[in-house]
Design an enzyme around this catalytic site. Structure first.
Site, PDB file in Angstrom:
ATOM      1  N   GLU A   1      10.293   4.817  -1.910  1.00 59.68           N
ATOM      2  CA  GLU A   1      10.369   4.387  -0.517  1.00 59.68           C
ATOM      3  C   GLU A   1      11.698   4.649   0.174  1.00 59.68           C
ATOM      4  O   GLU A   1      12.112   3.883   1.041  1.00 59.68           O
ATOM      5  CB  GLU A   1      10.005   2.894  -0.404  1.00 59.68           C
ATOM      6  CG  GLU A   1       8.580   2.619  -0.844  1.00 59.68           C
ATOM      7  CD  GLU A   1       8.145   1.158  -0.715  1.00 59.68           C
ATOM      8  OE1 GLU A   1       8.983   0.318  -0.410  1.00 59.68           O
ATOM      9  OE2 GLU A   1       6.950   0.888  -0.915  1.00 59.68           O
TER      10      GLU A   1
HETATM   11  C1  BMA Z   1       6.790  -2.141  -2.745  1.00 59.01           C
HETATM   12  C2  BMA Z   1       7.744  -1.917  -3.902  1.00 59.01           C
HETATM   13  C3  BMA Z   1       8.791  -2.936  -3.987  1.00 59.01           C
HETATM   14  C4  BMA Z   1       8.340  -4.303  -3.569  1.00 59.01           C
HETATM   15  C5  BMA Z   1       6.879  -4.360  -3.246  1.00 59.01           C
HETATM   16  C6  BMA Z   1       6.408  -5.669  -2.719  1.00 59.01           C
HETATM   17  O1  BMA Z   1       6.942  -1.291  -1.715  1.00 59.01           O
HETATM   18  O2  BMA Z   1       8.233  -0.618  -3.923  1.00 59.01           O
HETATM   19  O3  BMA Z   1       9.871  -2.517  -3.210  1.00 59.01           O
HETATM   20  O4  BMA Z   1       8.643  -5.227  -4.515  1.00 59.01           O
HETATM   21  O5  BMA Z   1       6.660  -3.381  -2.315  1.00 59.01           O
HETATM   22  O6  BMA Z   1       7.019  -6.012  -1.524  1.00 59.01           O
END
Ligand code: BMA
Length: 843
Positions: free
Chosen positions: A436
């Site tokens: 991300e």
């Molecule tokens: C996603 C993951 C983490 C996070 C999760 C829940 O995007 O890559 O960054 O813990 O969301 O929010």
């Protein structure tokens, strides 16, 4: 005389472990000073040492996290005395090897500074001959707190980065995440040893093959060999299973690092396959290198498979799927995070148990998420063995990174260390640059929030490109050629249309966007690499961190004990800012929100499992549009309310049982679209098959208004409608539709469909009864329901293990036979077992 003798004898490298006799002491820092050195474990971490010495309370208990921040803000020194063995001292090259130092460390040998480390993910190897002497030597490792260094580095940059942890090459989650506490650890977290050798040392062996279908299969075995001088080196390769020599030759080597390629052949090659599609054949090669009476040996395990990431334009957009040995594979799995905040205590048993649960839930892929660590060798060995494909992120997540030369060099070394270590594992099918970061940059408003000028933005994005489009793919290409590289997961943010027609997507409309679970049926990506919803951990786990007051008195007439929650502690074990609120909000949409805390915990798990279930089935049914589903998240690093299906102790939440059923290689699912009810079957096997489908529409007490039985033919690797029926929602409120797919009398899959949210169903008392008997492989539990039972929950407290199934619906008159994985007999189990269903939570 002695010298001549030694020279005549063959010399092999020697290792001496330096894991005994360590102490740790606080060098400076804040208020809660520790007086004098205390014993330390190596590999280990400062928090575990303080805990082991009784100097702090359990970091995972209560709200202790808030009081223990001083540990990560202090400097610490590990020291040990050791005596090098005579074999070590006699060698011409003596190296001190730290397989992992967490993180900013200065290493002193007999008071000389020999190493300054600044990356938790690298292996540090440094020559110590000349400094090491016979008798006692003193090794000291001084750790500085990353927080201070992050601040200094941030101050030196003309613009802020989204989070200062970006400056430190340390597992990002240790600074806190939305499912994990902030514990900034330090320590010698991996093995440390002396490695002494004469003449030559093998550094790396990589087995490459260009095709998979020749016999014998031509192999190219690449070896990096460090040589102390210019010399001719004799090389021999053996197949370890047969003991036979498969190749031999000679190579001229220069002083320094040499790379040689040895052609070899493998007779009758057998392929490695992901779970369910074939066997997981592994081979072992032994390379011996010898010159001038010195030799070294390296053993590598490898498998033969051809994996391709297929990204081709198609009628929908662009495909994104893995083809293994020519077969398109639908990826079924989850995102994996580190198993603990204190990594050195994750022992072999924990890795084995976790991978057992992964394979036991019919998964074939895990994504090692980029905010954690590159896993240890055991993890990848277990993935090889169980046929679990690994999507391997590099450790960068949700941040932008600096681009100075030192940082880039550090990243490059980290990538070389880890790619070359992991590359032989057939399970690893993709390297991905980060989690991300691309999405964050384009969608999370950093530019505005952080006030970047156009020049800042250009610089930051160019630094991004340098790492994720430059350094990392180059390293993959050099050390693991042939394995796909993908710069960032996801490719496109979930708010954009393109996210659903090409690449991988993290769909967070459900949860972050508060969209209803139903949206899973519409937001279907080509490969959904993240999506999820939180559920509370089992009650026993909540009790372990003091989240309930267990001394509370039972409520007269109540089911089980009435436990009083402790909101402050529960909130400290819920790291998402709106987590508690979102669980309740979604629960109100689907269920009667129970008053009793025990019931609330249970319903929160059912909510999570059934909600995410919509995604599991939808993604699979959407094959070949969608070719992968990896939910967020497999596991936890501490006891917490999170998106996981396995809690910190490895206990199965409702989610994990639902995953097991949803990921069955052959499954059916009833769906209602407008006024048409259809049963869809999915078959992952490359062969077609025949089965019996039984369908019925019935009242909750079992009276049937429709029953159908038919033979269905399932297509190979196919999705198809196998039954349909007109059914209008408003006229079916007190009915349920149930279908079962049977083969040789055994149920392969079942599906239940209701025409209203559970809170609107007039659930009858199911009058559940059960019987426990001693079976050949352990106790057998037979559960029977007189009327419909929603989400039957078998609970055993104080016994570790899971049931063959749990959190399932039962139609009136249904009987189910279950087993328990824990090592107990029937009478112990009978004593501990309670069974309930949603009916029991209704007021
Ligand atoms: C996603 C993951 C983490 C996070 C999760 C829940 O995007 O890559 O960054 O813990 O969301 O929010």
């Amino acid at each position: 005389m002695a010298v001549t003798l030694a020279a005549c004898q063959p010399s092999h490298p020697e290792k001496q472990s330096l894991e005994d006799g360590w102490t740790v002491e606080q060098l400076g820092g804040s208020e809660a000073a520790i007086a004098g050195p205390v014993t330390a474990s190596v590999p280990g971490s400062i928090h575990l040492d303080l805990l082991g010495n009784g100097l702090i309370d359990d970091p995972f208990f209560g709200t202790n996290e808030y009081d223990l921040q001083w540990i990560g803000e202090s400097s610490w020194a590990n020291s040990a005395m050791f005596i090098p063995g005579p074999g070590i001292l006699a060698k011409e090259n003596i190296e001190l090897v730290f397989e992992g130092l967490d993180t900013y460390a200065r290493v002193y040998l007999n008071d000389s500074l020999i190493l300054e480390a600044d990356n938790m993910f690298r292996t540090w190897r440094t020559g110590v001959q000349g400094l090491l002497h016979s008798g006692e030597n003193r090794l000291m490792v001084v750790f500085s707190p990353p927080g201070d260094i992050n601040k200094q580095k941030a101050a030196a940059l003309p613009y802020p980065l989204p989070d200062d942890r970006a400056f430190t090459r340390k597992a990002p989650y240790q600074f806190g995440w939305d499912w994990g506490p902030e514990y900034v650890t330090c320590g010698i977290w991996k093995p440390v040893y002396l490695h002494a050798w004469d003449g030559l040392r093998i550094e790396r062996v990589h087995v490459e093959y260009a095709s998979i279908d020749e016999d014998p299969l031509p192999l190219l075995v690449h070896a990096d060999i460090r040589s102390s001088r210019d010399q001719t080196v004799r090389l021999r390769l053996f197949d370890d299973s047969s003991g036979s020599k498969v190749a031999s030759g000679k190579a001229e080597m220069k002083k320094g690092l040499n790379t040689v390629t040895i052609p070899a052949g493998l007779e009758d090659p057998e392929l490695w396959w992901p779970a369910e599609l074939g066997q997981q054949k592994m081979y072992t090669l032994r390379l011996r290198a010898a010159a001038g009476g010195n030799s070294d040996e390296a053993v590598v395990r490898y498998g033969i498979r051809e994996v391709k990431l297929i990204r081709e334009p198609d009628e929908y957009g662009e495909s994104f799927f893995f083809s293994v040995n020519g077969l398109p594979v639908f990826a079924k799995g989850a995102n994996y995070i580190p198993q603990d905040n204190f990594l050195s205590r994750v022992d072999t048993a924990r890795y084995e148990r976790l991978l057992h649960s992964v394979a036991g839930a019919n998964m074939n892929m895990l994504r090692v998420w980029g905010g954690g660590i590159y896993e240890n060798d055991l993890f990848y060995d277990l993935c090889d063995e169980h046929g679990i494909m690994v999507w391997q992120d590099f450790m960068f997540a949700c941040n932008m990174y600096p681009g100075d030369e030192d940082f880039l060099y550090n990243v490059q070394r980290e990538a070389v260390d880890n790619v070359s270590r992991i590359a032989n594992h057939p399970s690893v099918v993709i390297w991905c640059g980060n989690n991300e970061v691309d999405e964050g940059w384009h969608n999370w408003g950093w530019q505005k929030q952080l006030g970047y000028s156009p020049e800042d933005s250009t610089k930051i994005w160019n630094d991004y490109l340098e790492i994720f489009e430059g350094i990392l793919p180059e390293v993959v290409n050099l050390y693991d050629p042939g394995t796909a590289y993908h710069p960032s997961s996801p490719m496109t943010g979930w708010g954009r249309d393109k996210a659903y027609t090409q690449g991988d997507v993290h769909y967070w409309g459900v949860w972050w966007g508060e969209e209803p679970f139903d949206m899973y049926r519409y937001k279907i990506g080509r490969f959904v690499s993240e999506y999820g919803f939180q559920g509370m951990p089992p009650l026993e786990t909540i009790e372990s961190f003091g989240g309930v007051d267990t001394r509370a008195k039972p409520v007269p007439g109540g089911v089980g004990r009435s436990l009083v929650p402790r909101p402050e502690i529960l909130e400290s074990h819920q790291k998402h800012p709106r987590g508690t609120e979102l669980i309740r909000k979604y629960m109100e949409r689907e269920f009667n929100v129970p008053e009793k805390f025990v019931d609330y915990v249970y319903i929160s798990q059912v909510l999570q499992a059934e909600g995410m279930g919509q995604a599991f089935y939808t993604h699979r049914i959407a094959r070949p549009w969608c070719m992968g589903t990896l939910y967020w998240q497999l596991n936890d690093c501490w006891p917490v309310t999170s998106w996981s299906g396995l809690d910190y102790y490895g206990r199965w939440k409702a989610l994990h049982y639902h995953v097991k059923r949803a990921y069955e290689p052959v499954m059916i699912r009833a769906v209602l679209v407008d006024s048409l009810l259809a049963v869809i079957a999915v078959n992952d096997h490359p062969e077609g098959m025949k089965a019996i489908l039984e369908s019925s529409m019935q009242y909750f007490d079992g009276r049937r208004i429709m029953h159908d039985e038919r033979e269905v033919e399932l297509l190979p690797q196919g999705t198809q409608q196998v039954f349909s029926l007109p059914a209008a929602k408003d006229t079916c409120q007190d009915l349920l539709f149930v279908a079962r797919l049977l083969m040789d009398g055994e149920e392969l899959s079942n599906t239940f469909l209701y025409f209203s949210p559970t809170k609107n169903l007039d659930l009858p008392d199911p009058e559940l009864s059960w019987d426990i008997r001693e079976g050949t492989g352990g106790p057998v539990i037979i559960v029977e329901a007189r009327r419909l039972a929603r989400q039957v929950f078998l609970e055993v407290k104080g016994l570790e293990g899971h049931f063959s199934d749990n959190f399932f619906d039962m139609a009136a008159g249904e009987k189910r036979t279950l087993t328990f994985s824990g090592n107990v007999n029937a009478s112990v189990l009978a004593e501990k077992l309670t069974i309930k269903s949603i009916y029991d939570t209704l007021e």
